[in-house]
Write an enzyme that holds these catalytic residues in place. Structure first.
Site, short mmCIF file in Angstrom:
data_model
loop_
_atom_site.label_atom_id
_atom_site.label_comp_id
_atom_site.label_asym_id
_atom_site.label_seq_id
_atom_site.Cartn_x
_atom_site.Cartn_y
_atom_site.Cartn_z
N VAL A 11 0.83 -1.20 0.00
CA VAL A 11 0.00 0.00 0.00
C VAL A 11 0.87 1.25 0.00
O VAL A 11 0.67 2.17 -0.80
CB VAL A 11 -0.95 -0.02 1.22
CG1 VAL A 11 -1.61 1.32 1.43
CG2 VAL A 11 -2.00 -1.09 1.01
N LYS A 35 14.96 -3.00 2.91
CA LYS A 35 13.97 -2.62 1.91
C LYS A 35 14.28 -1.22 1.35
O LYS A 35 14.23 -0.99 0.14
CB LYS A 35 12.57 -2.62 2.56
CG LYS A 35 11.44 -2.53 1.58
CD LYS A 35 10.09 -2.62 2.28
CE LYS A 35 9.54 -4.01 2.34
NZ LYS A 35 8.14 -4.09 2.77
N LEU A 153 -7.27 -0.43 -2.85
CA LEU A 153 -6.60 -0.98 -4.04
C LEU A 153 -6.55 -2.51 -3.97
O LEU A 153 -6.54 -3.10 -2.91
CB LEU A 153 -5.19 -0.41 -4.21
CG LEU A 153 -4.10 -0.66 -3.18
CD1 LEU A 153 -3.52 -2.05 -3.25
CD2 LEU A 153 -3.00 0.37 -3.36
N ARG A 154 -6.52 -3.12 -5.16
CA ARG A 154 -6.41 -4.58 -5.24
C ARG A 154 -5.03 -4.92 -5.77
O ARG A 154 -4.58 -4.32 -6.76
CB ARG A 154 -7.44 -5.14 -6.23
CG ARG A 154 -8.87 -4.90 -5.83
CD ARG A 154 -9.81 -5.06 -7.02
NE ARG A 154 -9.49 -4.11 -8.07
CZ ARG A 154 -10.06 -4.08 -9.28
NH1 ARG A 154 -10.97 -4.99 -9.59
NH2 ARG A 154 -9.72 -3.19 -10.18
N GLU A 155 -4.35 -5.85 -5.11
CA GLU A 155 -3.06 -6.27 -5.63
C GLU A 155 -3.27 -6.85 -7.03
O GLU A 155 -4.28 -7.49 -7.29
CB GLU A 155 -2.43 -7.31 -4.72
CG GLU A 155 -1.99 -6.69 -3.41
CD GLU A 155 -1.37 -7.70 -2.45
OE1 GLU A 155 -0.93 -8.76 -2.88
OE2 GLU A 155 -1.34 -7.37 -1.25
N ASN A 212 -14.75 -5.06 2.83
CA ASN A 212 -14.03 -6.32 2.62
C ASN A 212 -14.84 -7.51 3.13
O ASN A 212 -14.83 -8.57 2.51
CB ASN A 212 -12.66 -6.27 3.31
CG ASN A 212 -11.61 -5.67 2.38
OD1 ASN A 212 -11.93 -5.23 1.29
ND2 ASN A 212 -10.37 -5.65 2.82
N PHE A 253 -17.17 -10.99 -7.90
CA PHE A 253 -16.98 -11.76 -6.67
C PHE A 253 -17.93 -12.94 -6.54
O PHE A 253 -17.99 -13.58 -5.52
CB PHE A 253 -17.02 -10.86 -5.42
CG PHE A 253 -15.72 -10.10 -5.29
CD1 PHE A 253 -14.74 -10.55 -4.44
CD2 PHE A 253 -15.48 -8.98 -6.07
CE1 PHE A 253 -13.53 -9.89 -4.36
CE2 PHE A 253 -14.28 -8.32 -5.99
CZ PHE A 253 -13.30 -8.77 -5.14
N CYS A 264 -5.65 -9.46 2.97
CA CYS A 264 -6.73 -8.59 3.45
C CYS A 264 -7.98 -9.33 3.91
O CYS A 264 -8.38 -9.20 5.07
CB CYS A 264 -7.09 -7.58 2.38
SG CYS A 264 -5.78 -6.37 2.16
N LYS A 267 -7.88 -11.63 7.15
CA LYS A 267 -7.55 -10.84 8.34
C LYS A 267 -8.65 -9.80 8.64
O LYS A 267 -9.00 -9.58 9.80
CB LYS A 267 -6.19 -10.18 8.09
CG LYS A 267 -6.01 -8.76 8.56
CD LYS A 267 -4.64 -8.28 8.28
CE LYS A 267 -4.58 -7.12 7.29
NZ LYS A 267 -5.35 -5.95 7.65
N1 LIG Z 1 -2.03 -5.29 0.44
C1 LIG Z 1 -3.24 -4.88 0.07
O1 LIG Z 1 -3.76 -5.25 -0.96
C2 LIG Z 1 -3.99 -3.89 0.94
C3 LIG Z 1 -5.10 -3.22 0.40
C4 LIG Z 1 -5.79 -2.33 1.20
C5 LIG Z 1 -5.38 -2.11 2.51
N2 LIG Z 1 -4.31 -2.79 3.01
C6 LIG Z 1 -3.90 -2.51 4.38
O2 LIG Z 1 -2.79 -1.62 4.36
C7 LIG Z 1 -1.90 -1.92 5.43
C8 LIG Z 1 -0.53 -2.24 4.88
O3 LIG Z 1 -0.63 -3.41 4.10
P1 LIG Z 1 0.56 -3.88 3.15
O4 LIG Z 1 0.04 -5.05 2.40
O5 LIG Z 1 1.09 -2.71 2.42
O6 LIG Z 1 1.61 -4.38 4.26
P2 LIG Z 1 3.15 -4.73 4.05
O7 LIG Z 1 3.47 -5.74 5.09
O8 LIG Z 1 3.42 -5.04 2.61
O9 LIG Z 1 3.91 -3.36 4.38
C9 LIG Z 1 3.98 -2.79 5.65
C10 LIG Z 1 5.31 -2.07 5.77
O10 LIG Z 1 5.34 -1.33 6.97
C11 LIG Z 1 6.66 -1.35 7.48
N3 LIG Z 1 6.63 -0.97 8.89
C12 LIG Z 1 6.13 -1.66 9.95
N4 LIG Z 1 6.29 -0.96 11.08
C13 LIG Z 1 6.91 0.21 10.75
C14 LIG Z 1 7.33 1.34 11.48
N5 LIG Z 1 7.12 1.41 12.80
N6 LIG Z 1 7.93 2.35 10.82
C15 LIG Z 1 8.13 2.27 9.50
N7 LIG Z 1 7.74 1.23 8.74
C16 LIG Z 1 7.14 0.19 9.36
C17 LIG Z 1 7.11 -2.78 7.22
O11 LIG Z 1 8.52 -2.89 7.24
C18 LIG Z 1 6.53 -3.02 5.82
O12 LIG Z 1 7.43 -2.67 4.80
C19 LIG Z 1 -2.54 -3.06 6.20
O13 LIG Z 1 -3.30 -2.55 7.24
C20 LIG Z 1 -3.45 -3.70 5.17
O14 LIG Z 1 -4.53 -4.37 5.75
C21 LIG Z 1 -3.59 -3.65 2.25
#
Ligand SMILES: NC(=O)c1ccc[n+]([C@@H]2O[C@H](COP(=O)([O-])OP(=O)(O)OC[C@H]3O[C@@H](n4cnc5c(N)ncnc54)[C@H](O)[C@@H]3O)[C@@H](O)[C@H]2O)c1
Length: 434
Positions: A11, A35, A153-155, A212, A253, A264, A267
């Protein structure tokens, strides 16, 4: 406008890059130094179509920067998006420790007004908690706002979704916060024509969990219908088509298969059930959604066991390790259920996925990984389809039959046409189709 994004995962990286693409000056922060070092060398931590080029373009234009310093991130911009992970805890409750940590660390470095925006998916009332934390850890006498801006967003289509969202939702408590967020999104609103919805913070937080959970409900609903179809001799694809043409229902869906996965849906449904429970509502509907989803995998596992009779020492080819096509994300992917079960039963596994194999191998180094579908299927006694990658629909079935030891396909995504597969000589079964 200057923008800081804390958390540079799916995200954070996509959002930050897209904000840079529309002209903002963006600093992406992550506490994973490896990273950040890789991103500075333009090496992507994730696979997402078009992302690498867009990151490169914006870094070269000087609009996108990376740091592991939260202090630098806090001082860089007035608006700070929090996009860190909120993984599930032991009882389904989301782990909000990363969000809390960002709140504490940002508070400690604030030297003037800041708007902290929750982009991570968080339970309702997290905004309140974040406000309390920031207030507690502030060192300077400065104002701040908290807002919610859930991400939809959708991966696999993340960049498209960022520029062409169905809607942008913000939850705010002040005019100032609303104005800042409106300004950030203005180019996207103008180009896409999407709705920009302003509500209170709790409603915005709930909109994400409710959305979701509703989508997961649609998937479990059609999977339950698929089970009835299997017993009644009906075809779930035709039923779903017939249902989906009703505009009140819609076709999306309503895809029967091996169940939902990813980072997502599982969880977020868990979190919504947990949260509802905490505040006094027993969300039995969603508990059933979870149960149907688990049941779908178990149902297909039983079918494999039935088909092979003895799984031990059988060669099984699995196509698809990512939780869906277009991404290398394997979090909660169906393959993470089937691979350990089949290994435990003594199967010899051969695995194929066009982009997720490397990540999967880190967790399961034992099976053989193949780059080519036909090599993967060679000598297999059963082929299991778990992700609907478009490459699978294009396999020449006569060649596939010739390389397999026993031409048996269990299609967990209804990718192939049953009649075509059977005419090509396969024992073929799929989900909810006769
Ligand atoms: N992946 C998806 O498709 C999606 C879509 C919508 C919403 N979300 C939500 O967005 C959020 C993030 O999801 P994601 O898939 O991007 O997760 P992710 O695990 O890919 O990325 C999270 C990042 O945060 C970093 N991080 C953690 N603690 C930190 C800190 N204290 N300071 C700085 N960086 C830190 C981690 O190192 C990691 O790189 C989640 O709550 C998720 O539910 C995800």
């Amino acid at each position: 406008m200057k923008i800081t994004i804390v958390g540079t995962g799916y995200v954070g990286l996509v959002t930050g890059t897209c904000f840079a693409e529309i002209g903002h000056d963006v600093l992406c922060v992550d506490n994973d130094e490896r990273k950040i070092a890789a991103l500075r060398k333009l090496q992507m931590p994730i696979y997402e179509d078009g992302l690498e080029d867009m990151v490169r373009r914006n870094v070269e234009a000087g609009r996108l920067h990376f740091t592991s310093s939260i202090r630098e991130g806090t001082l860089f911009a007035e608006v700070i998006f929090i996009a860190v992970g909120t993984p599930p805890g032991y009882h389904g409750e989301p782990n909000l420790s990363y969000v809390e940590q960002v709140g504490r660390e940002v508070a400690a470095h604030m030297d003037g007004y800041r708007l902290l925006v929750e982009k991570s998916t968080v339970p309702v009332n997290t905004g309140e908690q974040l406000k309390r934390t920031v207030t507690k850890y502030l060192r300077a006498d400065v104002d701040f706002d908290v807002a919610s801006n859930p991400e939809f967003l959708r991966e696999g289509t993340a960049i498209h979704d960022a520029f062409k969202p169905d809607r942008i939702v913000i939850g705010v408590e002040s005019e100032r916060a609303a104005k800042l967020l409106r300004e950030i999104y203005e180019p996207i609103i103008r180009d896409s024509g999407c709705e920009f919805l302003t509500m209170n913070i709790a409603s915005a937080e709930l909109t994400k969990h409710a959305s979701n959970s509703f989508l997961a409900t649609k998937i479990s609903f059609i999977n339950a219908v698929a089970r009835v179809c299997e017993l009644a001799g009906a075809d779930v694809e035709q039923v779903a088509h017939g249902m989906g043409l009703d505009r009140r229902i819609g076709r999306s869906f309503l895809r029967a298969g091996v169940g939902y996965g990813g980072s997502c849906f599982p969880k977020d449904v868990d979190a919504f059930v947990y949260l509802a429970d905490q505040i006094g509502y027993d969300f039995t509907l969603l508990k059933e959604v979870q149960k149907i989803n688990r049941g779908q995998r178990e149902h297909i596992l039983r079918r494999i066991q039935h088909e092979l009779w003895v799984v031990n020492d059988k060669v099984i080819a699995i196509l698809g390790l990512a939780f869906k096509p277009g991404t290398d994300d394997i979090r909660e992917s169906p393959a993470l259920f089937f691979v350990p079960h089949l290994l435990k039963d003594g199967a010899r596994l051969k695995l194929w996925d066009p982009v997720a194999a490397a990540k999967f191998r880190e967790l399961h180094p034992e099976p053989e990984y193949l780059d080519d579908i036909l090599d993967c299927a060679r000598d297999a006694e059963l082929l299991l389809i778990l992700t609907d990658w478009p490459q699978i629909a294009e396999i020449p079935l006569d060649k596939l039959r010739d390389v397999m030891k026993c031409p048996v396909i269990i299609d967990g995504r209804n990718v192939l046409d049953p009649a075509t597969a059977r005419n090509a000589g396969f024992t073929y079964s799929s989900v909810g189709r006769p």
